[in-house]
Write an enzyme that holds these catalytic residues in place. Structure first.
Site, short mmCIF file in Angstrom:
data_model
loop_
_atom_site.label_atom_id
_atom_site.label_comp_id
_atom_site.label_asym_id
_atom_site.label_seq_id
_atom_site.Cartn_x
_atom_site.Cartn_y
_atom_site.Cartn_z
CG ASP A 21 -1.94 1.09 1.21
OD1 ASP A 21 -3.00 0.87 0.59
OD2 ASP A 21 -1.70 2.15 1.79
CB ILE A 22 0.93 4.32 -2.10
CG1 ILE A 22 1.02 3.50 -3.39
CG2 ILE A 22 1.84 5.55 -2.20
CD1 ILE A 22 0.49 4.24 -4.61
CD GLU A 68 -4.85 4.42 -1.19
OE1 GLU A 68 -4.94 4.87 -0.05
OE2 GLU A 68 -5.74 4.55 -2.05
#
Length: 210
Positions: A74-75, A117
């Site tokens: 996950d960003i 994301e």
């Protein structure tokens, strides 16, 4: 003229037209497959197709008694990027990360955009230790991305990663995803930009030095 010196005739023209039609159908089918299975922005597999591919890989693992690892990433702070610099910059960050994933993983690995994301990578024939090495390579490569906003501002994204091994920690597809996802959120809660593995019913932080 033909190689034998004769002229092309109506039959030859009909044959070439038939070949051209078949080629056009093949191109259309390839484009439709691309649209149906890949995300338009990142060009990675979409969530639905990822799930189908993972099911196939798990059946292969069970048949041949091999292993497989799943990475979930996950960003970090991606909402802040969108809120501060706009969705155009956010889209560039997504595309840069997707391209970096493609360049960094092995040709046998299967990357996908799992959500907004969030990304995932299926690592066939890969146990936890080797999966963690690949995850670390991904984490480092992504941390080197620089997206220029203007002359004075650059976005440098990072990702948090979780991983789990099949069938060691999970024997069902949903349980495997859940284990990797929980390891990801342990990474989030542990300061982000790090990797956690689900091993022996606990979450272990990956240390490249150990």
């Amino acid at each position: 003229n033909k190689k034998n010196g004769k002229l092309f005739n109506k039959k030859d023209l009909e044959f070439v037209e038939a070949l051209a039609n078949q080629a056009a159908i093949a191109v259309d089918n390839a484009q439709l497959y691309e649209l149906a299975t890949k995300d338009g922005l990142t060009k990675l597999y979409i969530h639905r197709h990822f799930y189908s591919l993972l099911e196939s890989e798990l059946k292969r693992v069970q048949r041949y008694r091999h292993v497989l690892s799943l990475l979930m990433m996950d960003i970090d702070n991606f909402k802040d990027v969108n809120d501060t610099y706009g969705h155009l910059i956010g889209d560039i960050v997504l595309k840069e990360i997707a391209a970096t994933i493609q360049k960094t993983i092995r040709h046998v690995d299967i990357p996908a955009r799992y959500g907004g994301e969030e990304f995932t990578v299926i690592l066939p024939e890969t146990a936890t230790a080797n999966a963690a090495t690949i995850a670390e390579r991904l984490r480092q490569s992504i941390s080197e991305i620089e997206v220029k906003v203007d002359d004075n501002t650059t976005v440098r994204p990072t990702v948090s990663i979780g991983l789990a091994e099949f069938p060691t920690v999970a024997t069902e597809i949903k349980d495997l995803i859940d284990c990797a996802d929980k390891a990801l959120y342990v990474s989030k809660r542990s300061g982000k930009n790090c990797i956690h593995m689900f091993v022996d019913n606990e979450f272990v932080r990956y240390n490249p030095q150990s």
